[in-house]
Design a protein around this motif. Structure first.
Motif, PDB file in Angstrom:
ATOM      1  N   ALA A 194      55.128  -3.810  32.169  1.00 14.73           N
ATOM      2  CA  ALA A 194      55.253  -5.235  32.477  1.00 14.73           C
ATOM      3  C   ALA A 194      55.453  -5.425  33.980  1.00 14.73           C
ATOM      4  O   ALA A 194      56.022  -4.562  34.660  1.00 14.73           O
ATOM      5  CB  ALA A 194      56.435  -5.826  31.721  1.00 14.73           C
ATOM      6  N   ASP A 195      54.985  -6.556  34.492  1.00 12.12           N
ATOM      7  CA  ASP A 195      55.217  -6.878  35.892  1.00 12.12           C
ATOM      8  C   ASP A 195      56.709  -7.002  36.140  1.00 12.12           C
ATOM      9  O   ASP A 195      57.444  -7.566  35.331  1.00 12.12           O
ATOM     10  CB  ASP A 195      54.538  -8.202  36.254  1.00 12.12           C
ATOM     11  N   GLY A 196      57.156  -6.467  37.270  1.00  7.73           N
ATOM     12  CA  GLY A 196      58.564  -6.584  37.636  1.00  7.73           C
ATOM     13  C   GLY A 196      59.488  -5.645  36.889  1.00  7.73           C
ATOM     14  O   GLY A 196      60.690  -5.884  36.815  1.00  7.73           O
ATOM     15  N   ALA A 197      58.973  -4.552  36.337  1.00  8.81           N
ATOM     16  CA  ALA A 197      59.799  -3.590  35.616  1.00  8.81           C
ATOM     17  C   ALA A 197      60.081  -2.377  36.500  1.00  8.81           C
ATOM     18  O   ALA A 197      59.255  -1.991  37.327  1.00  8.81           O
ATOM     19  CB  ALA A 197      59.110  -3.142  34.332  1.00  8.81           C
ATOM     20  N   PHE A 198      61.265  -1.785  36.342  1.00  2.77           N
ATOM     21  CA  PHE A 198      61.658  -0.624  37.147  1.00  2.77           C
ATOM     22  C   PHE A 198      62.715   0.181  36.405  1.00  2.77           C
ATOM     23  O   PHE A 198      63.411  -0.341  35.536  1.00  2.77           O
ATOM     24  CB  PHE A 198      62.207  -1.084  38.514  1.00  2.77           C
ATOM     25  N   ASP A 199      62.802   1.479  36.745  1.00  2.00           N
ATOM     26  CA  ASP A 199      63.836   2.327  36.163  1.00  2.00           C
ATOM     27  C   ASP A 199      65.191   1.870  36.668  1.00  2.00           C
ATOM     28  O   ASP A 199      65.376   1.633  37.868  1.00  2.00           O
ATOM     29  CB  ASP A 199      63.624   3.790  36.548  1.00  2.00           C
ATOM     30  N   CYS A 200      66.152   1.772  35.766  1.00  2.00           N
ATOM     31  CA  CYS A 200      67.461   1.250  36.133  1.00  2.00           C
ATOM     32  C   CYS A 200      68.488   1.753  35.123  1.00  2.00           C
ATOM     33  O   CYS A 200      68.364   1.503  33.932  1.00  2.00           O
ATOM     34  CB  CYS A 200      67.407  -0.271  36.135  1.00  2.00           C
TER      35      CYS A 200
END
Length: 155
Positions: free
Chosen positions: A33-39
């Protein structure tokens, strides 16, 4: 007899593989998805020694959503509405976690208004994601009433 055992072993293998495949597909879906990142998140930041839970952060409209890696739900476990969330000063990840791919991660404590009080969650992420989260918090559309540092407006 041997054929029946092999068939049973194959069925058991397939049944055990299905949950792993679902978890992998879910994570791929979240990260695409747009705007997704590992966190990663500390779900109990107030407790010393609380464990980090790896997951995925995702910007969704006026909210930052966080999903744990190992879960079945497509509903976020944490939600940070932009107008009720402030970032506290970030810091380097604790030395006991500085290994391998997490060596450059930063911890960003996010304070969120809940009812009449506040709660703080620590999120650990790559420096690029820290920049994205802080920029997103500061870029509230005009007229939304978002205050970067509400404690300055209280006096």
């Amino acid at each position: 007899m041997l054929l029946a055992i092999l068939k049973l072993a194959l069925v058991v293998l397939v049944v055990l593989a299905i949950p792993a495949v679902v978890l992998i597909v879910r994570r791929i879906w979240l990260l695409r998805a747009d705007g997704a990142f590992d966190c990663s998140a500390k779900l109990d930041s107030a407790t010393p020694g609380a464990l980090w839970v790896s997951g995925v952060g995702r910007f969704r409209g006026e909210e930052l959503w966080w999903y744990p890696d190992f879960g079945w739900s497509f509903v976020p476990k944490l939600r940070f509405p932009r107008d009720r969330t402030t970032a506290l000063p970030s810091q380097a990840l604790a030395e006991d976690h500085e290994d391998g791919e997490f060596a450059e991660y930063r911890v960003v404590p996010l304070r969120r208004q809940i009812g009449g009080g506040t709660a703080v969650w620590d999120l650990a992420m790559a420096p690029e994601a820290v920049t994205a989260v802080l920029s997103w918090l500061e870029a509230a559309p005009p007229g939304r009433g978002h205050r970067r540092r509400p404690e300055l407006d209280a006096g």
